[in-house]
Write an enzyme that holds these catalytic residues in place. Structure first.
Site, short mmCIF file in Angstrom:
data_model
loop_
_atom_site.label_atom_id
_atom_site.label_comp_id
_atom_site.label_asym_id
_atom_site.label_seq_id
_atom_site.Cartn_x
_atom_site.Cartn_y
_atom_site.Cartn_z
N THR A 5 -7.73 -31.89 19.10
CA THR A 5 -7.27 -30.83 20.00
C THR A 5 -8.45 -30.14 20.66
O THR A 5 -8.43 -29.87 21.86
CB THR A 5 -6.41 -29.82 19.22
OG1 THR A 5 -5.29 -30.50 18.64
CG2 THR A 5 -5.91 -28.71 20.13
N GLU B 47 -10.62 -28.62 30.51
CA GLU B 47 -11.57 -27.79 31.26
C GLU B 47 -12.41 -28.64 32.20
O GLU B 47 -12.64 -28.28 33.36
CB GLU B 47 -12.50 -27.03 30.30
CG GLU B 47 -11.85 -25.88 29.60
CD GLU B 47 -12.90 -24.97 28.99
OE1 GLU B 47 -13.45 -24.11 29.73
OE2 GLU B 47 -13.18 -25.13 27.78
N HIS C 142 -0.59 -29.26 22.30
CA HIS C 142 -1.04 -30.62 22.00
C HIS C 142 0.17 -31.31 21.38
O HIS C 142 0.48 -31.09 20.22
CB HIS C 142 -2.24 -30.61 21.06
CG HIS C 142 -2.93 -31.93 20.97
ND1 HIS C 142 -4.12 -32.09 20.32
CD2 HIS C 142 -2.61 -33.15 21.47
CE1 HIS C 142 -4.51 -33.36 20.41
NE2 HIS C 142 -3.60 -34.01 21.11
#
Length: 138
Positions: free
Chosen positions: A42, A50, A76
């Site tokens: 994760t 990002e 996730h």
């Protein structure tokens, strides 16, 4: 940021997940992580999301400008084994001065693995680096 940046910009970024970006490698000094399956961690998925936003923004940055992440709220939803390709499609949904807000959907070769929102701020990289250096010297 350049004034040519507009809401609605979309970008898709892909990455093949190496073994080194799986859960046991996130904090290898932790026995709790080291015994987990070798699936896309994760923490690395968040960084990948990002990265996709940074890639989308890169053509719109002024000289000496970078963006920093200031908020991320993602799920996730599915595990991705090492070796599989993942993609993140990011869409710019808000521009407020130096702040941009992105919607993100990440998929592997089979299914959606995560989705959410991410906020980035444009900063003067030299000034930002100087503030970080000063903080580190305290």
């Amino acid at each position: 940021m350049k004034d040519t940046l507009t809401v609605g910009l979309e970008h898709t970024f892909t990455y093949r997940v190496p073994k080194e970006r799986t859960v046991p490698f996130l904090y290898p000094e932790s026995a709790l992580f080291s015994v987990m399956p070798e699936v896309f961690a994760t923490g690395y998925m968040v960084g990948f999301m990002e990265w996709a936003c940074m890639e989308a923004l890169a053509p719109y940055m002024e000289e000496g400008e970078r963006t920093v992440g200031t908020m991320i709220n993602v799920t996730h939803e599915a595990a991705t084994p090492a070796g599989m390709e993942v993609s993140a499609t990011v869409r710019l949904v808000e521009i407020d001065g130096k702040k941009t807000v992105w919607e993100i959907v990440a998929r592997d070769e089979v299914e959606v693995i995560g989705r959410g929102k991410h906020e980035r701020f444009a900063v003067n990289f030299e000034k930002f680096s100087a503030r970080v250096a000063a903080k580190g010297n305290k």
